[in-house]
Design an enzyme around this catalytic site. Structure first.
Site, PDB file in Angstrom:
ATOM      1  N   ARG A  15       0.869  -1.178   0.000  1.00 46.96           N
ATOM      2  CA  ARG A  15       0.000   0.000   0.000  1.00 46.96           C
ATOM      3  C   ARG A  15       0.904   1.225   0.000  1.00 46.96           C
ATOM      4  O   ARG A  15       1.721   1.402   0.909  1.00 46.96           O
ATOM      5  CB  ARG A  15      -0.934  -0.003   1.206  1.00 46.96           C
ATOM      6  CG  ARG A  15      -1.910   1.196   1.275  1.00 46.96           C
ATOM      7  CD  ARG A  15      -2.905   0.976   2.416  1.00 46.96           C
ATOM      8  NE  ARG A  15      -3.870   2.053   2.570  1.00 46.96           N
ATOM      9  CZ  ARG A  15      -3.796   3.014   3.492  1.00 46.96           C
ATOM     10  NH1 ARG A  15      -2.770   3.021   4.360  1.00 46.96           N
ATOM     11  NH2 ARG A  15      -4.717   3.949   3.575  1.00 46.96           N
ATOM     12  N   ASN A  37      -7.156   8.277   2.437  1.00 47.37           N
ATOM     13  CA  ASN A  37      -6.769   7.725   3.726  1.00 47.37           C
ATOM     14  C   ASN A  37      -7.552   8.369   4.869  1.00 47.37           C
ATOM     15  O   ASN A  37      -7.685   9.594   4.935  1.00 47.37           O
ATOM     16  CB  ASN A  37      -5.273   7.959   3.962  1.00 47.37           C
ATOM     17  CG  ASN A  37      -4.795   7.343   5.260  1.00 47.37           C
ATOM     18  OD1 ASN A  37      -4.721   6.129   5.386  1.00 47.37           O
ATOM     19  ND2 ASN A  37      -4.477   8.181   6.248  1.00 47.37           N
ATOM     20  N   GLU A  38      -8.112   7.542   5.750  1.00 45.46           N
ATOM     21  CA  GLU A  38      -8.764   7.989   6.988  1.00 45.46           C
ATOM     22  C   GLU A  38      -9.511   9.306   6.789  1.00 45.46           C
ATOM     23  O   GLU A  38      -9.186  10.331   7.410  1.00 45.46           O
ATOM     24  CB  GLU A  38      -7.718   8.113   8.097  1.00 45.46           C
ATOM     25  CG  GLU A  38      -6.978   6.801   8.345  1.00 45.46           C
ATOM     26  CD  GLU A  38      -5.923   6.880   9.436  1.00 45.46           C
ATOM     27  OE1 GLU A  38      -5.725   7.971  10.019  1.00 45.46           O
ATOM     28  OE2 GLU A  38      -5.284   5.842   9.712  1.00 45.46           O
ATOM     29  N   HIS A  54      -8.628   0.444   9.909  1.00 42.31           N
ATOM     30  CA  HIS A  54      -7.297   0.597  10.485  1.00 42.31           C
ATOM     31  C   HIS A  54      -7.380   0.253  11.965  1.00 42.31           C
ATOM     32  O   HIS A  54      -8.211   0.819  12.684  1.00 42.31           O
ATOM     33  CB  HIS A  54      -6.783   2.021  10.283  1.00 42.31           C
ATOM     34  CG  HIS A  54      -6.561   2.364   8.838  1.00 42.31           C
ATOM     35  ND1 HIS A  54      -6.102   3.597   8.421  1.00 42.31           N
ATOM     36  CD2 HIS A  54      -6.735   1.626   7.706  1.00 42.31           C
ATOM     37  CE1 HIS A  54      -5.996   3.596   7.096  1.00 42.31           C
ATOM     38  NE2 HIS A  54      -6.387   2.409   6.646  1.00 42.31           N
ATOM     39  N   TYR A  93      -5.755   0.124  15.497  1.00 45.82           N
ATOM     40  CA  TYR A  93      -4.757   0.543  16.478  1.00 45.82           C
ATOM     41  C   TYR A  93      -5.368   0.389  17.871  1.00 45.82           C
ATOM     42  O   TYR A  93      -5.916  -0.658  18.175  1.00 45.82           O
ATOM     43  CB  TYR A  93      -4.286   1.970  16.169  1.00 45.82           C
ATOM     44  CG  TYR A  93      -3.501   2.066  14.865  1.00 45.82           C
ATOM     45  CD1 TYR A  93      -2.176   1.646  14.785  1.00 45.82           C
ATOM     46  CD2 TYR A  93      -4.091   2.564  13.712  1.00 45.82           C
ATOM     47  CE1 TYR A  93      -1.457   1.723  13.595  1.00 45.82           C
ATOM     48  CE2 TYR A  93      -3.381   2.646  12.516  1.00 45.82           C
ATOM     49  CZ  TYR A  93      -2.064   2.225  12.467  1.00 45.82           C
ATOM     50  OH  TYR A  93      -1.363   2.293  11.290  1.00 45.82           O
ATOM     51  N   GLU A 127      -4.374  -0.919   7.757  1.00 49.96           N
ATOM     52  CA  GLU A 127      -3.242  -0.515   8.590  1.00 49.96           C
ATOM     53  C   GLU A 127      -3.413  -1.164   9.954  1.00 49.96           C
ATOM     54  O   GLU A 127      -4.540  -1.293  10.456  1.00 49.96           O
ATOM     55  CB  GLU A 127      -3.178   1.002   8.807  1.00 49.96           C
ATOM     56  CG  GLU A 127      -2.791   1.844   7.630  1.00 49.96           C
ATOM     57  CD  GLU A 127      -2.657   3.316   8.019  1.00 49.96           C
ATOM     58  OE1 GLU A 127      -2.513   3.629   9.228  1.00 49.96           O
ATOM     59  OE2 GLU A 127      -2.699   4.166   7.111  1.00 49.96           O
ATOM     60  N   TRP A 147       1.467  -1.326   9.034  1.00 57.12           N
ATOM     61  CA  TRP A 147       2.021   0.028   8.966  1.00 57.12           C
ATOM     62  C   TRP A 147       3.315   0.048   9.764  1.00 57.12           C
ATOM     63  O   TRP A 147       3.311  -0.299  10.935  1.00 57.12           O
ATOM     64  CB  TRP A 147       1.047   1.056   9.541  1.00 57.12           C
ATOM     65  CG  TRP A 147       1.591   2.442   9.379  1.00 57.12           C
ATOM     66  CD1 TRP A 147       2.456   3.098  10.218  1.00 57.12           C
ATOM     67  CD2 TRP A 147       1.351   3.325   8.275  1.00 57.12           C
ATOM     68  NE1 TRP A 147       2.768   4.333   9.717  1.00 57.12           N
ATOM     69  CE2 TRP A 147       2.103   4.499   8.521  1.00 57.12           C
ATOM     70  CE3 TRP A 147       0.598   3.240   7.114  1.00 57.12           C
ATOM     71  CZ2 TRP A 147       2.103   5.585   7.643  1.00 57.12           C
ATOM     72  CZ3 TRP A 147       0.596   4.318   6.256  1.00 57.12           C
ATOM     73  CH2 TRP A 147       1.341   5.473   6.512  1.00 57.12           C
TER      74      TRP A 147
END
Length: 379
Positions: free
Chosen positions: A87, A164-165, A231, A233, A260, A289
């Site tokens: 990516r 992205n995001e 994503h 986290y 990610e 990531w």
């Protein structure tokens, strides 16, 4: 610049991902492919290559926009670690130097020469609504249409990650309509590629906005060729949260990848073991990531130190060589001459379930046994 990406990721105090499970299942519907697909495409919730082979992304993010001089060596090294996908961070010009059409053409060529599927993403949208300098999804579409000439014809090799995001934690309820409009504009412009869309809330969707509205977004795509990206986290610090989120999409037959994730973050400690194990058991893609160059206190997210492929970090060691890691689970795309085999080493049946009259997940083609996609032996 030294800061790889400003991850101002937050967990909401009153809304959790796991709390959205009932709503998500209630609103999702069964969706398939509406039109004949070109290249990488979605069918029945799975990501397939043009020949119908199941494709499960196993890869790493690379920050081209901030380290353009590192891209050639980084893609080669990422492939050498066993990845089948990369990516690549691009810039549409609102926050960082615009990645030109000629650069994108070169990146695609390098992906192809390294036999990597290329997910290209416009990063300037990161945190829109909360970060005042962020681009809108509409501006991201402007970027893609501006470089369309180098993307057309690459549908077998390229997935376009629109932005992205694209929302932070402010006005994130606008994500659904903005994403639908962006997809519609991409299709109207003639893009036939598989499109990838990131979740709001800095990509983590703690509000469940993407989860609750994914079916509506998918069905708004006239090509029915949209892939969702979460994503993971600090919001995903338990196995229960990871499983709940990913299973909601699988049960709804909507395509999802972990675009990610890391093994640590400033907003909490993600459960990378659960992310990788759940992705493997559900045959979903994941993209760690990121290769190298992180700064601003998140240097621990580097897969290798100083762009040196011989200096794996603790995170890199886990991502590549750990349980359910890239080295053990990645399969090269068949467009590059990959085997098209299931993780257990058997070939996929080209004719699907028609080869499996007893429904046990096994078939027989060309005088050898094979595995039916989504059969018990292929999980």
């Amino acid at each position: 610049m030294t800061l790889s990406v400003p991850k101002i990721l937050r967990r909401a105090a009153t809304a959790t991902t796991t709390g959205m499970a009932g709503l998500a299942i209630a609103v999702f519907g069964l969706s398939g492919t509406a039109h004949a697909a070109t290249g990488i495409h979605v069918s029945n919730g799975r990501i397939l290559e043009s020949n119908g082979n199941d494709f499960v992304m196993r890869g790493i993010n690379h920050a081209h926009a901030w380290y353009p001089g590192r891209t050639g060596s980084s893609l080669a090294a990422i492939k050498a670690k066993g990845a089948n996908t990369v990516r690549v961070v691009l810039s549409s010009g609102q926050r960082w130097t615009r990645t030109s059409a000629s650069e994108v053409s070169s990146i695609i060529s390098q992906c192809k020469s390294n036999r990597l599927i290329c997910v290209l993403e416009a990063h300037d949208t990161t945190g829109y609504g909360e970060d005042g300098g962020a681009a809108t999804l509409s501006q991201a579409v402007d970027y893609w249409t501006g470089i369309k000439s180098v993307l057309v014809g690459q549908e077998n090799y390229v997935v376009i990650n629109i932005g992205n995001e694209p929302y932070g934690n402010t006005n994130y309820t606008q994500w659904t309509s903005a994403t639908q409009q962006a997809i519609a504009r991409m299709r109207s412009a003639g893009f036939q590629h598989a499109l990838m869309v990131d979740a709001p809330n800095w990509g983590q969707d703690w509000s469940g906005t993407m989860r609750a509205n994914a079916s509506a977004v998918f069905n708004a795509d006239p090509a029915r060729n949209t892939i969702f990206s979460i994503h993971m986290y600090g919001v995903y610090d338990t196995a229960a949260e990871v499983r709940s989120y990913l299973n909601a999409f699988v049960n709804a037959r909507l395509p999802i990848v972990v675009g990610e994730f890391g093994n640590n973050h400033s907003d909490g400690n993600p459960d990378e073991d659960a992310i990788m194990a759940t992705s493997q058991s559900l045959r979903l893609g994941y993209l760690g990531w990121s290769w190298s160059g992180n700064g601003g206190g998140v240097e621990y997210l580097d897969v290798v130190s100083g762009f040196n492929p011989n200096q794996l970090t603790a995170w890199g060691q886990r991502l590549i060589h750990g349980s359910n890691g890239i080295a053990a689970t990645s399969r090269q795309a068949t467009v590059y001459g990959g085997s098209g085999t299931a993780p257990n080493g058997y070939p996929y049946c080209q004719n699907g379930s028609a080869t499996d009259p007893d429904g046990d997940g096994w078939g027989w083609e060309n005088s050898r046994s094979c595995v039916v996609r989504s059969g018990p032996a292929d999980r």
